[in-house]
Design a protein around this motif. Structure first.
Motif, mmCIF file in Angstrom:
data_model
loop_
_atom_site.group_PDB
_atom_site.id
_atom_site.type_symbol
_atom_site.label_atom_id
_atom_site.label_comp_id
_atom_site.label_asym_id
_atom_site.label_seq_id
_atom_site.Cartn_x
_atom_site.Cartn_y
_atom_site.Cartn_z
ATOM 1 N N LYS A 194 4.166 50.758 2.385
ATOM 2 C CA LYS A 194 4.052 49.292 2.207
ATOM 3 C C LYS A 194 4.880 48.727 2.205
ATOM 4 C CE LYS A 194 0.325 50.201 -0.105
ATOM 5 N NZ LYS A 194 -1.577 49.633 0.451
ATOM 6 N N TYR A 195 5.857 49.073 2.614
ATOM 7 C CA TYR A 195 6.831 47.925 2.399
ATOM 8 C C TYR A 195 8.253 48.599 4.087
ATOM 9 C CZ TYR A 195 11.662 45.275 2.476
ATOM 10 O OH TYR A 195 12.491 44.228 3.106
ATOM 11 N N GLY A 196 7.862 47.919 5.142
ATOM 12 C CA GLY A 196 8.866 48.098 6.560
ATOM 13 C C GLY A 196 9.386 46.660 6.523
ATOM 14 N N ALA A 197 10.386 47.178 8.308
ATOM 15 C CA ALA A 197 11.654 46.209 7.276
ATOM 16 C C ALA A 197 12.184 46.427 9.053
ATOM 17 C CB ALA A 197 12.652 44.624 6.758
ATOM 18 N N THR A 198 12.485 44.998 10.295
ATOM 19 C CA THR A 198 14.345 45.224 10.964
ATOM 20 C C THR A 198 14.831 44.714 10.062
ATOM 21 O OG1 THR A 198 13.407 42.909 12.113
ATOM 22 C CG2 THR A 198 12.104 45.729 12.968
ATOM 23 N N ALA A 199 15.877 45.241 10.779
ATOM 24 C CA ALA A 199 17.955 44.968 10.579
ATOM 25 C C ALA A 199 18.151 45.121 10.835
ATOM 26 C CB ALA A 199 17.510 45.725 8.641
ATOM 27 N N SER A 200 19.638 44.110 11.114
ATOM 28 C CA SER A 200 20.785 44.402 12.307
ATOM 29 C C SER A 200 22.122 44.121 11.506
ATOM 30 C CB SER A 200 20.342 43.066 13.119
ATOM 31 O OG SER A 200 22.116 43.228 13.841
ATOM 32 N N ILE A 201 23.433 45.002 11.438
ATOM 33 C CA ILE A 201 24.573 44.805 11.440
ATOM 34 C C ILE A 201 25.069 43.524 12.189
ATOM 35 C CG2 ILE A 201 24.569 47.457 11.996
ATOM 36 C CD1 ILE A 201 26.606 46.355 13.795
ATOM 37 N N GLY A 202 23.903 42.560 11.839
ATOM 38 C CA GLY A 202 25.081 41.244 12.224
ATOM 39 C C GLY A 202 24.793 40.760 11.495
ATOM 40 N N TYR A 203 23.842 40.787 10.270
ATOM 41 C CA TYR A 203 23.454 40.196 9.177
ATOM 42 C C TYR A 203 23.778 41.383 8.177
ATOM 43 C CZ TYR A 203 21.872 36.802 13.016
ATOM 44 O OH TYR A 203 22.349 35.762 13.743
ATOM 45 N N PRO A 204 24.676 41.615 7.726
ATOM 46 C CA PRO A 204 25.031 42.711 6.465
ATOM 47 C C PRO A 204 24.258 42.209 5.320
ATOM 48 C CG PRO A 204 26.434 40.985 6.894
ATOM 49 C CD PRO A 204 26.368 40.441 8.333
ATOM 50 N N ILE A 205 24.131 40.791 4.558
ATOM 51 C CA ILE A 205 23.350 41.057 3.807
ATOM 52 C C ILE A 205 21.995 40.556 3.726
ATOM 53 C CG2 ILE A 205 22.876 39.252 2.193
ATOM 54 C CD1 ILE A 205 25.833 40.028 1.462
ATOM 55 N N ASP A 206 21.337 40.299 4.829
ATOM 56 C CA ASP A 206 19.426 40.512 5.140
ATOM 57 C C ASP A 206 19.575 41.977 4.979
ATOM 58 O OD1 ASP A 206 17.250 39.828 5.942
ATOM 59 O OD2 ASP A 206 17.703 40.676 7.711
ATOM 60 N N LEU A 207 20.621 43.024 6.085
ATOM 61 C CA LEU A 207 20.758 44.601 6.026
ATOM 62 C C LEU A 207 19.786 45.130 4.293
ATOM 63 C CD1 LEU A 207 19.744 47.345 7.154
ATOM 64 C CD2 LEU A 207 22.585 47.080 7.954
ATOM 65 N N MET A 208 21.290 44.535 3.954
ATOM 66 C CA MET A 208 22.407 45.245 2.462
ATOM 67 C C MET A 208 20.619 45.361 1.177
ATOM 68 S SD MET A 208 25.621 45.320 1.716
ATOM 69 C CE MET A 208 26.433 45.976 0.423
ATOM 70 N N ASN A 209 19.616 44.182 1.766
ATOM 71 C CA ASN A 209 18.473 43.374 0.191
ATOM 72 C C ASN A 209 17.360 43.880 0.784
ATOM 73 O OD1 ASN A 209 20.097 42.041 -1.202
ATOM 74 N ND2 ASN A 209 19.861 40.152 0.335
ATOM 75 N N LYS A 210 17.557 44.846 2.352
ATOM 76 C CA LYS A 210 16.063 44.442 2.613
ATOM 77 C C LYS A 210 16.506 46.193 2.708
ATOM 78 C CE LYS A 210 15.071 42.019 6.766
ATOM 79 N NZ LYS A 210 15.118 41.824 7.640
ATOM 80 N N VAL A 211 17.666 47.078 2.223
ATOM 81 C CA VAL A 211 17.544 48.043 2.005
ATOM 82 C C VAL A 211 17.476 48.751 0.209
ATOM 83 C CG1 VAL A 211 19.072 50.549 1.724
ATOM 84 C CG2 VAL A 211 19.753 49.706 3.872
ATOM 85 N N ARG A 212 17.739 47.452 -0.473
ATOM 86 C CA ARG A 212 17.450 47.009 -1.797
ATOM 87 C C ARG A 212 15.951 46.838 -1.908
ATOM 88 N NH1 ARG A 212 22.223 45.233 -5.405
ATOM 89 N NH2 ARG A 212 23.874 47.517 -4.881
ATOM 90 N N GLY A 214 13.963 48.404 -0.266
ATOM 91 C CA GLY A 214 13.098 49.320 0.506
ATOM 92 C C GLY A 214 13.216 50.608 -0.557
ATOM 93 N N LEU A 215 13.828 50.681 -1.592
ATOM 94 C CA LEU A 215 14.539 51.568 -2.400
ATOM 95 C C LEU A 215 14.019 51.527 -3.939
ATOM 96 C CD1 LEU A 215 17.851 51.648 -1.781
ATOM 97 C CD2 LEU A 215 16.540 53.901 -1.290
ATOM 98 N N SER A 216 13.228 50.344 -4.248
ATOM 99 C CA SER A 216 12.429 49.902 -5.198
ATOM 100 C C SER A 216 11.633 50.011 -5.108
ATOM 101 C CB SER A 216 12.998 48.330 -5.534
ATOM 102 O OG SER A 216 11.520 47.161 -4.422
ATOM 103 N N GLN A 217 10.445 50.200 -3.277
ATOM 104 C CA GLN A 217 8.654 50.063 -3.938
ATOM 105 C C GLN A 217 8.703 51.517 -4.174
ATOM 106 O OE1 GLN A 217 7.285 48.731 -1.932
ATOM 107 N NE2 GLN A 217 9.261 47.487 -1.947
ATOM 108 N N ASP A 218 7.257 51.709 -5.051
ATOM 109 C CA ASP A 218 6.880 53.540 -6.084
ATOM 110 C C ASP A 218 6.775 54.514 -4.804
ATOM 111 O OD1 ASP A 218 7.096 51.997 -8.518
ATOM 112 O OD2 ASP A 218 4.615 51.235 -7.904
ATOM 113 N N GLY A 219 6.206 54.355 -3.100
ATOM 114 C CA GLY A 219 6.350 55.076 -2.160
ATOM 115 C C GLY A 219 7.702 54.928 -0.551
ATOM 116 N N PRO A 220 7.319 55.645 -0.320
ATOM 117 C CA PRO A 220 7.934 55.487 1.071
ATOM 118 C C PRO A 220 8.407 54.067 1.729
ATOM 119 C CG PRO A 220 5.730 56.459 1.697
ATOM 120 C CD PRO A 220 5.791 55.910 0.472
#
Length: 320
Positions: A194-212, A214-220
């Motif tokens: 249900k959750y997919g995202a693109t991210a970049s190390i050039g935008y660390p806050i955006d990346l870290m929030n997308k990781v979080r 993703g981890l909050s999903q009930d599935g993959p």
């Protein structure tokens, strides 16, 4: 991580614990290493990493030592998704049967472009299809950099690698445009993803929030992370972040997310008001130094068409 507690600014990261710590032997300015650190910092202590063979396995585990302060296991480049699936099911069943009282951990596969969208595609697709609660972060340095900078499906058109040298017969070097894993995984065929995202190390806050998220999903969940590689792309090691941001500014990389499996309604997190010409990005890297104007125009056309297909509403440079 039951609830995604989003990070507001860099200042809010100072209290987060680093679990990817000194002790690795990556190259100076290594984009994948910085990406790993940010992902680990966002995930926290209750995390298990699976590392298929690639740069972040070989460079991180030299001489039988590694930089992780959390559990980590090596997987073959072919089976990161399968190993993660087994770990996820083991924890789910032990918790369900009351054999352990632990909270379900954050299970993260850190796979390169080869270990996710090429050699490892079958196992990763199957993990998503079965619905295991695992986050896959594909750190994309656009080549098989661990074994000498060979071409991968993520290598852009026109890039020179060990297997795609520019020459009289094929002056553009790599002849094909890159494979995009986001529509492969997120545009249909993986009903539990249900959750997919693109991210970049050039935008660390955006990346870290997308990781979080993703981890909050009930599935993959899936995060496609852009990580410039000074060695493979041939640019000075102190320009990694600059080039990561320039990729977004020129449309060579797009930052968006897909929530609730709704591919048609993408959310663009960071989008320039107008795209810069791709040549500004290409000129920063020696892997593109052989390109002729017609090759640059081909890349610009690809970037413009992809922006339109994604639904980006932004002025585009001319492709000529």
């Amino acid at each position: 991580m039951a609830v995604a507690e989003l990070i507001k600014s860099i200042a809010h990261t100072t209290d987060l614990v680093d679990t990817y710590v000194p002790g690795h032997r990556t190259c100076a300015g290594c984009g994948p290493a910085l990406g790993y650190r940010l992902v680990a910092k966002a995930a926290g202590k209750n995390t298990i990493f699976i590392g298929p063979t690639g740069c972040m396995y070989v460079a991180n585990t030299s001489y039988a030592c590694g930089p992780w302060a959390v559990p980590w296991t090596h997987a073959q480049i072919t089976n990161g998704g399968a190993v993660a699936s087994g770990i996820a099911e083991a924890f789910r069943m032990m918790i369900k049967k009351g054999k352990i009282q632990d909270e379900y951990p954050n299970i993260i596969v850190m796979a390169g472009d080869g270990g996710c969208s090429d050699i490892g595609l079958q196992a990763m697709s199957a993990m998503f299809y079965r619905g295991h609660k695992v986050l896959c972060v594909m750190y994309d340095n656009e080549s098989y950099a661990n074994t000498g900078i060979q071409v991968s499906p993520s290598t852009p058109y026109g890039a020179t690698t060990m297997f795609t040298p520019a020459g009289p017969a094929i002056p553009e070097a790599k002849k094909h445009h890159l494979k995009d894993p986001m529509p492969i995984f997120c545009a249909g065929g993986h009903p539990y993803l249900k959750y997919g995202a693109t991210a970049s190390i050039g935008y660390p806050i955006d990346l870290m929030n997308k990781v979080r998220k993703g981890l909050s999903q009930d599935g993959p969940a899936f995060v496609h992370l852009h990580v410039p590689c000074p060695k493979g792309w041939s640019f000075p090691a102190d320009r990694t972040i600059e080039i990561a941001k320039l990729a977004v500014d020129t449309g060579m990389w797009n930052l968006y997310e897909v929530e609730d499996g709704n591919w048609a309604n993408k959310k663009f997190n960071i989008a320039p008001k107008t795209l810069k010409p791709v040549d500004e990005y290409l000129q920063t890297q020696k892997r593109f130094c052989h390109l002729q104007p017609e090759h640059v125009a081909t890349i610009q056309g690809f970037v413009n068409n992809r922006a339109k297909a994604l639904g980006m509403e932004v002025p585009l440079p001319p492709a000529n």
